[in-house]
Design a protein around this motif. Structure first.
Motif, PDB file in Angstrom:
ATOM      1  N   GLN A 136       0.837  -1.193   0.000  1.00  0.00           N
ATOM      2  CA  GLN A 136       0.000   0.000   0.000  1.00  0.00           C
ATOM      3  C   GLN A 136       0.878   1.251   0.000  1.00  0.00           C
ATOM      4  N   PRO A 137       0.328   2.373  -0.435  1.00  0.00           N
ATOM      5  CA  PRO A 137       1.085   3.629  -0.370  1.00  0.00           C
ATOM      6  C   PRO A 137       1.438   3.987   1.078  1.00  0.00           C
ATOM      7  N   HIS A 138       2.408   4.850   1.217  1.00  0.00           N
ATOM      8  CA  HIS A 138       2.838   5.395   2.512  1.00  0.00           C
ATOM      9  C   HIS A 138       3.373   4.325   3.446  1.00  0.00           C
ATOM     10  N   TYR A 139       4.048   3.305   2.855  1.00  0.00           N
ATOM     11  CA  TYR A 139       4.754   2.273   3.610  1.00  0.00           C
ATOM     12  C   TYR A 139       3.830   1.517   4.561  1.00  0.00           C
ATOM     13  N   TYR A 151      14.194  -9.656 -10.030  1.00  0.00           N
ATOM     14  CA  TYR A 151      12.930 -10.228  -9.590  1.00  0.00           C
ATOM     15  C   TYR A 151      11.959 -10.106 -10.764  1.00  0.00           C
ATOM     16  N   ARG A 152      11.862 -11.156 -11.553  1.00  0.00           N
ATOM     17  CA  ARG A 152      11.127 -11.136 -12.819  1.00  0.00           C
ATOM     18  C   ARG A 152       9.619 -11.138 -12.672  1.00  0.00           C
ATOM     19  N   SER A 153       9.099 -11.652 -11.549  1.00  0.00           N
ATOM     20  CA  SER A 153       7.655 -11.714 -11.395  1.00  0.00           C
ATOM     21  C   SER A 153       7.286 -11.738  -9.913  1.00  0.00           C
ATOM     22  N   PHE A 154       6.340 -10.894  -9.542  1.00  0.00           N
ATOM     23  CA  PHE A 154       5.854 -10.887  -8.166  1.00  0.00           C
ATOM     24  C   PHE A 154       4.644 -11.799  -7.991  1.00  0.00           C
ATOM     25  N   SER A 155       4.203 -12.451  -9.074  1.00  0.00           N
ATOM     26  CA  SER A 155       3.016 -13.306  -8.975  1.00  0.00           C
ATOM     27  C   SER A 155       3.254 -14.492  -8.048  1.00  0.00           C
ATOM     28  N   ASN A 156       4.506 -14.921  -7.880  1.00  0.00           N
ATOM     29  CA  ASN A 156       4.801 -16.019  -6.964  1.00  0.00           C
ATOM     30  C   ASN A 156       4.931 -15.537  -5.517  1.00  0.00           C
ATOM     31  N   MET A 157       4.625 -14.285  -5.264  1.00  0.00           N
ATOM     32  CA  MET A 157       4.683 -13.719  -3.918  1.00  0.00           C
ATOM     33  C   MET A 157       3.264 -13.485  -3.397  1.00  0.00           C
ATOM     34  N   GLY A 158       2.369 -14.379  -3.682  1.00  0.00           N
ATOM     35  CA  GLY A 158       1.005 -14.245  -3.203  1.00  0.00           C
ATOM     36  C   GLY A 158       0.207 -13.170  -3.915  1.00  0.00           C
ATOM     37  N   GLY A 159       0.635 -12.805  -5.107  1.00  0.00           N
ATOM     38  CA  GLY A 159      -0.093 -11.808  -5.885  1.00  0.00           C
ATOM     39  C   GLY A 159       0.024 -10.395  -5.336  1.00  0.00           C
ATOM     40  N   MET A 160       1.060 -10.136  -4.549  1.00  0.00           N
ATOM     41  CA  MET A 160       1.218  -8.785  -4.001  1.00  0.00           C
ATOM     42  C   MET A 160       1.497  -7.786  -5.101  1.00  0.00           C
ATOM     43  N   ARG A 161       0.940  -6.613  -4.943  1.00  0.00           N
ATOM     44  CA  ARG A 161       1.199  -5.486  -5.832  1.00  0.00           C
ATOM     45  C   ARG A 161       1.813  -4.393  -4.979  1.00  0.00           C
ATOM     46  N   PHE A 162       3.008  -4.000  -5.310  1.00  0.00           N
ATOM     47  CA  PHE A 162       3.731  -3.048  -4.476  1.00  0.00           C
ATOM     48  C   PHE A 162       3.439  -1.618  -4.896  1.00  0.00           C
ATOM     49  N   MET A 163       3.168  -0.768  -3.897  1.00  0.00           N
ATOM     50  CA  MET A 163       2.793   0.621  -4.151  1.00  0.00           C
ATOM     51  C   MET A 163       3.754   1.634  -3.538  1.00  0.00           C
ATOM     52  N   SER A 164       4.639   1.194  -2.630  1.00  0.00           N
ATOM     53  CA  SER A 164       5.627   2.106  -2.048  1.00  0.00           C
ATOM     54  C   SER A 164       6.903   1.332  -1.734  1.00  0.00           C
ATOM     55  N   MET A 165       8.032   2.044  -1.758  1.00  0.00           N
ATOM     56  CA  MET A 165       9.342   1.437  -1.570  1.00  0.00           C
ATOM     57  C   MET A 165      10.181   2.306  -0.650  1.00  0.00           C
ATOM     58  N   ARG A 166      10.982   1.651   0.181  1.00  0.00           N
ATOM     59  CA  ARG A 166      11.833   2.365   1.136  1.00  0.00           C
ATOM     60  C   ARG A 166      13.197   1.693   1.214  1.00  0.00           C
ATOM     61  N   ARG A 167      14.252   2.506   1.247  1.00  0.00           N
ATOM     62  CA  ARG A 167      15.614   1.996   1.407  1.00  0.00           C
ATOM     63  C   ARG A 167      15.843   1.596   2.868  1.00  0.00           C
ATOM     64  N   ILE A 168      16.598   0.538   3.093  1.00  0.00           N
ATOM     65  CA  ILE A 168      17.008   0.171   4.443  1.00  0.00           C
ATOM     66  C   ILE A 168      18.345   0.847   4.678  1.00  0.00           C
ATOM     67  N   MET A 169      18.311   1.907   5.439  1.00  0.00           N
ATOM     68  CA  MET A 169      19.469   2.791   5.604  1.00  0.00           C
ATOM     69  C   MET A 169      20.405   2.308   6.714  1.00  0.00           C
ATOM     70  N   ASP A 170      21.686   2.646   6.604  1.00  0.00           N
ATOM     71  CA  ASP A 170      22.636   2.231   7.631  1.00  0.00           C
ATOM     72  C   ASP A 170      22.365   2.914   8.976  1.00  0.00           C
ATOM     73  N   SER A 171      21.649   4.029   8.981  1.00  0.00           N
ATOM     74  CA  SER A 171      21.315   4.705  10.245  1.00  0.00           C
ATOM     75  C   SER A 171      20.294   3.901  11.059  1.00  0.00           C
ATOM     76  N   TRP A 172      19.637   2.899  10.452  1.00  0.00           N
ATOM     77  CA  TRP A 172      18.670   2.076  11.158  1.00  0.00           C
ATOM     78  C   TRP A 172      19.340   1.019  12.021  1.00  0.00           C
ATOM     79  N   TYR A 173      20.643   0.824  11.829  1.00  0.00           N
ATOM     80  CA  TYR A 173      21.357  -0.210  12.556  1.00  0.00           C
ATOM     81  C   TYR A 173      21.789   0.345  13.893  1.00  0.00           C
TER      82      TYR A 173
END
Length: 173
Positions: A136-139, A151-173
């Protein structure tokens, strides 16, 4: 990198210290209802072998994570997310097999519809960095972890449709 899992809520019951990927820790614990992430970032899964719903955890105490995340099942496997220092780069595609509209991203995107006029993405190529993608939007909603790769197809991931993306930053460690 270290996380300690506990059988019961509030860090009670038997415990299991984990310092890397674990595909199934049911031989150490009957169940897992709380955890303490001492260092690192982790993806936790409610089924063995990194299957089922994924949940992102970073350093902190999770006395009753099932209530926090609305989980119906306890953690059964976990994957350590290595720290990444450097650039982040990913290409997202409108359709399977890198077809349709393509956009290259180097930063977080809280809504691909607003930014790219793209209703959803069905494949991606992560060139640099580690990313979380949300249905969903807004993480919000279910999430998946993506490390560098195709990652050629997301259909094998339970049909998820991705709407937002976030980097995993080194400051999170």
């Amino acid at each position: 990198m270290k996380v300690t899992f506990f059988e019961d809520r509030n860090f009670q019951g038997r415990s299991y210290d984990c310092m890397g990927d674990s595909g199934d820790f049911s031989s150490y614990l009957n169940r897992c209802h709380s955890c303490r992430v001492e260092s690192g970032c982790w993806m936790m899964y409610d089924h063995p072998n990194y299957m089922g719903n994924g949940y992102f955890f970073r350093r902190g105490e999770y006395a009753d994570y099932m209530s926090m995340f609305g989980m119906s099942n306890c953690i059964r496997s976990c994957r350590m997310i290595p720290m990444h220092r450097g650039s982040y780069r990913m290409r997202i595609y409108e359709r399977d097999n890198f077809m349709g509209q393509m956009y290259e991203m180097m930063d977080d995107c809280d809504n691909i519809m607003d930014r790219y006029r793209m209703s959803h993405c069905q494949s991606c190529h992560v060139m640099d960095g580690h990313w979380l993608m949300y249905e969903q939007p807004h993480y919000r909603g279910r999430m998946s972890y993506f490390r560098p790769g195709e990652y050629r197809s997301f259909s094998n991931m339970g049909g998820m449709r991705f709407m937002s993306m976030r980097r995993i930053m080194d400051s999170w460690y």
